[in-house]
Design a protein around this motif. Structure first.
Motif, PDB file in Angstrom:
ATOM      1  N   ALA A  74      -2.091   6.969  -3.333  1.00 23.56           N
ATOM      2  CA  ALA A  74      -0.997   6.872  -4.466  1.00 23.56           C
ATOM      3  C   ALA A  74      -0.469   7.847  -5.030  1.00 23.56           C
ATOM      4  O   ALA A  74      -1.213   8.932  -4.851  1.00 23.56           O
ATOM      5  N   LEU A  75       0.858   7.875  -5.011  1.00 25.50           N
ATOM      6  CA  LEU A  75       1.659   8.975  -5.512  1.00 25.50           C
ATOM      7  C   LEU A  75       2.312   8.467  -6.890  1.00 25.50           C
ATOM      8  O   LEU A  75       1.968   7.384  -7.425  1.00 25.50           O
ATOM      9  N   ASP A  76       2.721   9.398  -7.725  1.00 23.65           N
ATOM     10  CA  ASP A  76       3.596   9.118  -8.806  1.00 23.65           C
ATOM     11  C   ASP A  76       4.777   8.163  -8.387  1.00 23.65           C
ATOM     12  O   ASP A  76       5.326   8.048  -7.378  1.00 23.65           O
ATOM     13  N   GLU A  77       5.433   7.637  -9.563  1.00 22.94           N
ATOM     14  CA  GLU A  77       7.040   6.898  -9.393  1.00 22.94           C
ATOM     15  C   GLU A  77       6.659   5.746  -8.589  1.00 22.94           C
ATOM     16  O   GLU A  77       7.459   5.329  -7.882  1.00 22.94           O
ATOM     17  N   GLY A  78       5.386   5.147  -8.436  1.00 27.10           N
ATOM     18  CA  GLY A  78       5.197   3.906  -7.593  1.00 27.10           C
ATOM     19  C   GLY A  78       5.434   4.040  -6.058  1.00 27.10           C
ATOM     20  O   GLY A  78       5.783   3.004  -5.593  1.00 27.10           O
ATOM     21  N   MET A  79       4.852   5.092  -5.705  1.00 27.80           N
ATOM     22  CA  MET A  79       4.954   5.365  -4.194  1.00 27.80           C
ATOM     23  C   MET A  79       3.691   5.554  -3.617  1.00 27.80           C
ATOM     24  O   MET A  79       2.469   5.748  -4.353  1.00 27.80           O
ATOM     25  N   VAL A  80       3.393   5.193  -2.541  1.00 30.54           N
ATOM     26  CA  VAL A  80       2.162   5.513  -1.752  1.00 30.54           C
ATOM     27  C   VAL A  80       2.573   6.394  -0.399  1.00 30.54           C
ATOM     28  O   VAL A  80       3.546   6.159   0.138  1.00 30.54           O
ATOM     29  N   VAL A  81       1.654   7.322  -0.103  1.00 26.46           N
ATOM     30  CA  VAL A  81       1.855   7.739   1.303  1.00 26.46           C
ATOM     31  C   VAL A  81       0.880   7.299   2.078  1.00 26.46           C
ATOM     32  O   VAL A  81      -0.377   7.134   2.029  1.00 26.46           O
ATOM     33  N   VAL A  82       1.288   7.130   3.610  1.00 28.83           N
ATOM     34  CA  VAL A  82       0.534   6.539   4.591  1.00 28.83           C
ATOM     35  C   VAL A  82       0.436   7.667   5.673  1.00 28.83           C
ATOM     36  O   VAL A  82       1.375   8.068   6.345  1.00 28.83           O
ATOM     37  N   ARG A  83      -0.680   7.735   6.128  1.00 27.24           N
ATOM     38  CA  ARG A  83      -1.047   8.550   7.413  1.00 27.24           C
ATOM     39  C   ARG A  83      -1.696   7.697   8.414  1.00 27.24           C
ATOM     40  O   ARG A  83      -2.917   7.198   8.344  1.00 27.24           O
ATOM     41  N   HIS A  84      -1.197   7.988   9.570  1.00 29.50           N
ATOM     42  CA  HIS A  84      -1.657   7.210  10.832  1.00 29.50           C
ATOM     43  C   HIS A  84      -1.417   7.764  12.127  1.00 29.50           C
ATOM     44  O   HIS A  84      -0.169   8.212  12.250  1.00 29.50           O
ATOM     45  N   GLY A  85      -2.346   8.076  12.921  1.00 23.48           N
ATOM     46  CA  GLY A  85      -1.779   8.711  14.230  1.00 23.48           C
ATOM     47  C   GLY A  85      -1.216   9.936  14.100  1.00 23.48           C
ATOM     48  O   GLY A  85      -0.419  10.374  14.896  1.00 23.48           O
ATOM     49  N   GLY A  86      -1.509  10.871  13.178  1.00 25.60           N
ATOM     50  CA  GLY A  86      -1.068  12.371  13.088  1.00 25.60           C
ATOM     51  C   GLY A  86       0.463  12.254  12.335  1.00 25.60           C
ATOM     52  O   GLY A  86       1.003  13.232  12.429  1.00 25.60           O
ATOM     53  N   HIS A  87       0.767  11.067  11.779  1.00 26.17           N
ATOM     54  CA  HIS A  87       1.948  11.065  11.315  1.00 26.17           C
ATOM     55  C   HIS A  87       1.935  10.552   9.843  1.00 26.17           C
ATOM     56  O   HIS A  87       0.825   9.753   9.400  1.00 26.17           O
ATOM     57  N   GLU A  88       2.979  10.861   8.992  1.00 22.34           N
ATOM     58  CA  GLU A  88       2.889  10.519   7.637  1.00 22.34           C
ATOM     59  C   GLU A  88       4.191   9.712   7.123  1.00 22.34           C
ATOM     60  O   GLU A  88       5.243  10.539   7.340  1.00 22.34           O
ATOM     61  N   THR A  89       4.132   8.746   6.445  1.00 21.23           N
ATOM     62  CA  THR A  89       5.301   8.171   5.964  1.00 21.23           C
ATOM     63  C   THR A  89       4.967   7.760   4.556  1.00 21.23           C
ATOM     64  O   THR A  89       3.927   7.782   3.908  1.00 21.23           O
ATOM     65  N   ALA A  90       5.979   7.288   3.822  1.00 20.14           N
ATOM     66  CA  ALA A  90       5.912   6.837   2.424  1.00 20.14           C
ATOM     67  C   ALA A  90       6.724   5.520   2.190  1.00 20.14           C
ATOM     68  O   ALA A  90       7.562   5.200   2.976  1.00 20.14           O
ATOM     69  N   ALA A  91       6.118   4.684   1.195  1.00 22.09           N
ATOM     70  CA  ALA A  91       6.674   3.473   0.654  1.00 22.09           C
ATOM     71  C   ALA A  91       6.548   3.033  -0.485  1.00 22.09           C
ATOM     72  O   ALA A  91       5.538   3.661  -1.300  1.00 22.09           O
ATOM     73  N   ALA A  92       7.185   2.212  -0.963  1.00 24.15           N
ATOM     74  CA  ALA A  92       7.121   1.761  -2.385  1.00 24.15           C
ATOM     75  C   ALA A  92       5.916   0.883  -2.423  1.00 24.15           C
ATOM     76  O   ALA A  92       5.589   0.443  -1.397  1.00 24.15           O
ATOM     77  N   HIS A  93       5.082   0.800  -3.606  1.00 22.77           N
ATOM     78  CA  HIS A  93       4.154  -0.264  -3.623  1.00 22.77           C
ATOM     79  C   HIS A  93       4.275  -1.689  -3.075  1.00 22.77           C
ATOM     80  O   HIS A  93       3.779  -2.096  -2.470  1.00 22.77           O
TER      81      HIS A  93
END
Length: 248
Positions: A74-93
């Motif tokens: 979880a991050l601030d501002e209602g965001m989460v960071v997802v890491r999978h398979g060596g990659h990183e993405t972000a999405a709102a809750h």
């Protein structure tokens, strides 16, 4: 409460001063002559403070290695960071489940995929999102992860701040170890800085995503049972079978 208060609280009833315990930690950090688990915990924390590096609390790591892990933090501002398979993405809750589906994370796989979350609060967030899920595939995957969270040690679901405390102790008050920031400091992990989705008000058009539907950036995935090669003040000692901590 800081470490000094914690030490005083548990050592005073035993007739031991903080100064005595500090010197004892230097000489024999795993000596249990004080006779109580709390006193031994104080010695380990003092030893970690002296080393400026976490020390192991068990001869054998009580956490299984994860399998094809997906990490959600979880991050601030209602965001989460997802890491999978060596990659990183972000999405709102509110878009997380759709994001997991778009990225193919919830697709059937020959071997189960482990979930790693940073804190219990993030796990609770996933439980809340499950009650609002409309995608059956994503809901089934998330529900399985949440069920496995009730069965620690299965190698399916990990809570980083909980599992790392089974293996290491820092030179901090125990309550400080409930936060991911404490472990980032002691294990020399980078601060979370995921790619953010393009702003709707941006004058430039968004970059076209790759075929997986995810905007990604290569990034390492820290997992339970692993630590950074070096801490700000030295190398983290490894716990091996039959090993006993010795003072420097």
């Amino acid at each position: 409460m800081d470490l000094l208060d914690y030490a005083t609280r548990h050592l005073t009833p035993l007739g031991i001063t903080v100064t005595q315990a500090w010197h004892r930690a230097t000489a024999t950090p795993c000596d249990d002559a004080y006779g109580t688990p709390r006193a031994l915990d104080v010695l380990r924390r003092f030893h970690a403070k002296q080393l400026q590096s976490p020390v192991p609390t068990a001869h054998y790591a009580p956490v299984l290695p994860p399998t094809h892990p997906t990490t959600i933090a979880a991050l601030d501002e209602g965001m989460v960071v997802v890491r999978h398979g060596g990659h990183e993405t972000a999405a709102a809750h509110e878009h997380l489940l759709a994001h997991l589906t778009t990225c193919g994370i919830v697709e059937p796989h020959p071997v189960h995929r482990s979930l790693i979350v940073d804190t219990p609060q993030t796990l609770n967030l996933l439980g809340h999102l499950l009650t609002q899920a409309t995608d059956d595939k994503a809901a089934a995957c998330l529900d399985w992860w949440l069920q496995r969270a009730d069965h620690a040690g299965t190698g399916a679901t990990y809570v980083a701040t909980t599992d790392v405390r089974k293996q290491w102790v820092t030179g901090e008050h125990p309550d400080a170890e409930r936060t991911i920031e404490t472990w980032r400091h002691w294990l020399n992990l980078p601060q979370a800085s995921p790619p953010r989705p393009p702003s709707p008000s941006s004058s430039s058009p968004p970059t076209a995503p790759p075929s997986t539907g995810c905007s990604t950036a290569t990034a390492p995935t820290p997992t339970p049972g692993t630590v950074s090669p070096a801490t700000p003040a030295g190398t983290v000692p490894a716990a091996t079978p039959g090993e006993t901590l010795q003072s420097d």
